[in-house]
Design a protein around this motif. Structure first.
Motif, mmCIF file in Angstrom:
data_model
loop_
_atom_site.group_PDB
_atom_site.id
_atom_site.type_symbol
_atom_site.label_atom_id
_atom_site.label_comp_id
_atom_site.label_asym_id
_atom_site.label_seq_id
_atom_site.Cartn_x
_atom_site.Cartn_y
_atom_site.Cartn_z
ATOM 1 N N ASN A 114 29.478 46.283 38.717
ATOM 2 C CA ASN A 114 30.153 45.767 40.206
ATOM 3 C C ASN A 114 31.524 46.571 40.524
ATOM 4 O OD1 ASN A 114 32.018 45.199 37.715
ATOM 5 N ND2 ASN A 114 31.950 42.907 38.211
ATOM 6 N N GLU A 169 33.589 48.731 43.028
ATOM 7 C CA GLU A 169 33.759 48.735 44.471
ATOM 8 C C GLU A 169 35.009 49.889 44.705
ATOM 9 O OE1 GLU A 169 34.963 45.036 45.967
ATOM 10 O OE2 GLU A 169 33.233 43.873 45.085
ATOM 11 N N ASN A 216 37.867 50.689 47.473
ATOM 12 C CA ASN A 216 38.896 49.813 48.290
ATOM 13 C C ASN A 216 38.997 50.930 49.309
ATOM 14 O OD1 ASN A 216 40.529 48.326 49.746
ATOM 15 N ND2 ASN A 216 41.541 47.647 47.977
#
Length: 145
Positions: free
Chosen positions: A12, A14, A16
């Motif tokens: 998971n 990510e 930003n």
């Protein structure tokens, strides 16, 4: 013996982009403001009349002009130019203006657009055409609204 990996990829993860977008928009705003400040605004050269105090006639700059020193061109809402109520072609108008300026040493060509349905763009276009013929001997007639 099992070899352990020091870093394991997480499923998971990510990235930003918020900070990156803030920087990009800040740079974009900087260049927009810079380009707006560096452009030279285009203007129409219009000399507005100055009324001297104590002058009751109201036309301090044109007191020595007579009616025969004015060549009045009326602009109608369709963009046609009228002289003494007659519609003239651009060629006829140019000939009449040149003839008038040759005969009158102090003559001024006046563009009158008293009709409220005449657009500003039409006035600007016709003013440019007349200035190409008459040079700086062009005036705009205005009326109180």
């Amino acid at each position: 013996m099992k070899v352990r990996k020091k870093y394991q990829a997480s499923s998971n993860a990510e990235i930003n982009l918020t900070a990156l977008l803030d920087v990009v928009f800040s740079i974009l705003a900087f260049f927009i403001l810079l380009s707006a400040a560096l452009t030279i605004p285009s203007r129409i050269g219009v000399d507005l009349p100055v009324i001297a105090r104590g002058n009751s006639s109201g036309n301090s700059g044109t007191s020595d002009l007579k009616q025969e020193d004015l060549f009045v061109i009326t602009l109608d809402p369709s963009g046609q130019m009228l002289v003494n109520g007659k519609v003239l072609t651009p060629q006829q108008l140019e000939q009449d203006i040149r003839k008038f300026l040759e005969t009158s040493a102090q003559g001024i060509v006046v563009l009158s657009a008293d009709n409220t349905n005449v657009s500003y763009q039409q006035v600007i276009n016709r003013l440019a055409e007349i200035r190409a013929i008459a040079g700086n001997r062009v005036a705009i007639a205005t009326s109180r609204s």
